[in-house]
Design a protein around this motif. Sequence first.
Motif, PDB file in Angstrom:
ATOM      1  N   LEU A 177       4.909  10.751  -7.700  1.00  0.00           N
ATOM      2  CA  LEU A 177       5.347  10.588  -6.314  1.00  0.00           C
ATOM      3  C   LEU A 177       4.357   9.681  -5.593  1.00  0.00           C
ATOM      4  N   LYS A 178       4.866   8.895  -4.643  1.00  0.00           N
ATOM      5  CA  LYS A 178       4.012   7.979  -3.884  1.00  0.00           C
ATOM      6  C   LYS A 178       4.408   8.071  -2.416  1.00  0.00           C
ATOM      7  N   SER A 179       3.419   8.118  -1.539  1.00  0.00           N
ATOM      8  CA  SER A 179       3.728   8.165  -0.105  1.00  0.00           C
ATOM      9  C   SER A 179       4.617   6.972   0.238  1.00  0.00           C
ATOM     10  N   THR A 180       5.535   7.173   1.182  1.00  0.00           N
ATOM     11  CA  THR A 180       6.533   6.146   1.470  1.00  0.00           C
ATOM     12  C   THR A 180       5.935   4.911   2.131  1.00  0.00           C
ATOM     13  N   THR A 181       4.846   5.058   2.843  1.00  0.00           N
ATOM     14  CA  THR A 181       4.153   3.934   3.474  1.00  0.00           C
ATOM     15  C   THR A 181       2.645   4.187   3.382  1.00  0.00           C
ATOM     16  N   PRO A 182       1.832   3.153   3.635  1.00  0.00           N
ATOM     17  CA  PRO A 182       0.379   3.363   3.638  1.00  0.00           C
ATOM     18  C   PRO A 182      -0.021   4.366   4.729  1.00  0.00           C
ATOM     19  N   LEU A 183      -1.051   5.147   4.425  1.00  0.00           N
ATOM     20  CA  LEU A 183      -1.562   6.118   5.385  1.00  0.00           C
ATOM     21  C   LEU A 183      -2.620   5.455   6.260  1.00  0.00           C
ATOM     22  N   PRO A 184      -2.664   5.779   7.556  1.00  0.00           N
ATOM     23  CA  PRO A 184      -3.706   5.218   8.422  1.00  0.00           C
ATOM     24  C   PRO A 184      -5.101   5.480   7.852  1.00  0.00           C
ATOM     25  N   ALA A 185      -5.960   4.478   7.962  1.00  0.00           N
ATOM     26  CA  ALA A 185      -7.272   4.513   7.331  1.00  0.00           C
ATOM     27  C   ALA A 185      -8.302   5.310   8.140  1.00  0.00           C
ATOM     28  N   GLN A 186      -9.422   5.548   7.486  1.00  0.00           N
ATOM     29  CA  GLN A 186     -10.610   6.185   8.048  1.00  0.00           C
ATOM     30  C   GLN A 186     -10.335   7.598   8.544  1.00  0.00           C
ATOM     31  N   ARG A 187      -9.643   8.336   7.701  1.00  0.00           N
ATOM     32  CA  ARG A 187      -9.387   9.739   8.037  1.00  0.00           C
ATOM     33  C   ARG A 187      -8.965  10.510   6.799  1.00  0.00           C
ATOM     34  N   ASP A 188      -9.000  11.824   6.924  1.00  0.00           N
ATOM     35  CA  ASP A 188      -8.529  12.703   5.856  1.00  0.00           C
ATOM     36  C   ASP A 188      -7.051  12.999   6.057  1.00  0.00           C
TER      37      ASP A 188
ATOM     38  N   GLY B 124      -1.058  16.793 -11.767  1.00  0.00           N
ATOM     39  CA  GLY B 124      -1.308  16.125 -13.042  1.00  0.00           C
ATOM     40  C   GLY B 124      -2.464  15.159 -12.937  1.00  0.00           C
ATOM     41  N   GLY B 125      -3.515  15.569 -12.270  1.00  0.00           N
ATOM     42  CA  GLY B 125      -4.684  14.701 -12.085  1.00  0.00           C
ATOM     43  C   GLY B 125      -5.034  14.588 -10.617  1.00  0.00           C
ATOM     44  N   THR B 126      -5.975  13.713 -10.343  1.00  0.00           N
ATOM     45  CA  THR B 126      -6.456  13.495  -8.984  1.00  0.00           C
ATOM     46  C   THR B 126      -5.558  12.487  -8.266  1.00  0.00           C
ATOM     47  N   PRO B 127      -5.283  12.689  -6.981  1.00  0.00           N
ATOM     48  CA  PRO B 127      -4.499  11.689  -6.232  1.00  0.00           C
ATOM     49  C   PRO B 127      -5.195  10.329  -6.252  1.00  0.00           C
ATOM     50  N   VAL B 128      -4.407   9.269  -6.270  1.00  0.00           N
ATOM     51  CA  VAL B 128      -4.930   7.909  -6.305  1.00  0.00           C
ATOM     52  C   VAL B 128      -4.600   7.225  -4.987  1.00  0.00           C
ATOM     53  N   VAL B 129      -5.642   6.665  -4.338  1.00  0.00           N
ATOM     54  CA  VAL B 129      -5.421   5.846  -3.148  1.00  0.00           C
ATOM     55  C   VAL B 129      -5.193   4.429  -3.647  1.00  0.00           C
ATOM     56  N   ASN B 130      -4.002   3.915  -3.418  1.00  0.00           N
ATOM     57  CA  ASN B 130      -3.635   2.575  -3.880  1.00  0.00           C
ATOM     58  C   ASN B 130      -4.244   1.507  -2.975  1.00  0.00           C
ATOM     59  N   ALA B 131      -4.240   0.256  -3.442  1.00  0.00           N
ATOM     60  CA  ALA B 131      -4.837  -0.853  -2.691  1.00  0.00           C
ATOM     61  C   ALA B 131      -4.213  -1.025  -1.307  1.00  0.00           C
ATOM     62  N   ASP B 132      -2.921  -0.693  -1.177  1.00  0.00           N
ATOM     63  CA  ASP B 132      -2.245  -0.856   0.120  1.00  0.00           C
ATOM     64  C   ASP B 132      -2.449   0.337   1.057  1.00  0.00           C
ATOM     65  N   GLY B 133      -3.198   1.370   0.621  1.00  0.00           N
ATOM     66  CA  GLY B 133      -3.443   2.544   1.465  1.00  0.00           C
ATOM     67  C   GLY B 133      -2.448   3.674   1.246  1.00  0.00           C
ATOM     68  N   SER B 134      -1.484   3.474   0.364  1.00  0.00           N
ATOM     69  CA  SER B 134      -0.565   4.564   0.028  1.00  0.00           C
ATOM     70  C   SER B 134      -1.259   5.483  -0.984  1.00  0.00           C
ATOM     71  N   VAL B 135      -0.676   6.656  -1.209  1.00  0.00           N
ATOM     72  CA  VAL B 135      -1.247   7.632  -2.137  1.00  0.00           C
ATOM     73  C   VAL B 135      -0.220   7.939  -3.212  1.00  0.00           C
ATOM     74  N   SER B 136      -0.679   7.928  -4.475  1.00  0.00           N
ATOM     75  CA  SER B 136       0.169   8.289  -5.611  1.00  0.00           C
ATOM     76  C   SER B 136      -0.361   9.562  -6.237  1.00  0.00           C
ATOM     77  N   VAL B 137       0.550  10.452  -6.644  1.00  0.00           N
ATOM     78  CA  VAL B 137       0.175  11.705  -7.301  1.00  0.00           C
ATOM     79  C   VAL B 137       1.117  11.955  -8.466  1.00  0.00           C
ATOM     80  N   LYS B 138       0.656  12.811  -9.359  1.00  0.00           N
ATOM     81  CA  LYS B 138       1.494  13.269 -10.465  1.00  0.00           C
ATOM     82  C   LYS B 138       1.577  14.785 -10.372  1.00  0.00           C
ATOM     83  N   VAL B 139       2.795  15.310 -10.567  1.00  0.00           N
ATOM     84  CA  VAL B 139       3.044  16.743 -10.455  1.00  0.00           C
ATOM     85  C   VAL B 139       3.860  17.196 -11.658  1.00  0.00           C
TER      86      VAL B 139
END
Length: 164
Positions: A126-137, A53-68
């Motif tokens: 949906l939102k990742s449960t914790t921030p994802l490690p930075a500087q990577r795909d 439902g759109g492009t994934p969003v990287v939140n300020a804390d490093g987590s990722v939010s998506v709509k499905v």
Amino acid sequence: MNTMLFYVKPPQLSLRWLVGGHRLLNLHAIRCGLSSLFFILCVVAPFLRLDWGGTPVVNADGSVSVKVKVTRGANQTEFHKNLMDITLFVNNNPYVGDNNYDSRFSPRIAFTGQVGNARIGEVIELKSTTPLPAQRDWYIRAGERVAHGLNIYNYSEPLTVTIP
């Protein structure tokens, strides 16, 4: 739609549409006499379709939010089984799914009985449960399954998210 191509040798073909001991299609077995090699092209509708439902969003804390958005794939009501769960699979390699994901980041929403059926056609966030490690795909994919047979997931297309 998923496409299957069967290579068939003579003299007789008998295909039964079974997975995990459960009949998938409301069809009789295909039986025919053959005189030479031929191909059968089968098009299979998934139980569910998942669309982003759109492009994934990287939140300020490093987590990722998506709509499905989840919709039914099969038109036959006999395959409209109860939704079991929806999961955002997150992994550090592009081969992401229920057998290859990082459980530290992958949220799962479980449904009981018919509760999940009310979410069909809605956009689910949906939102990742914790921030994802930075500087990577990172690679993400939504998966949903119904209570039928082996309870196999239907998936969205995988996406790449870059965490700065």
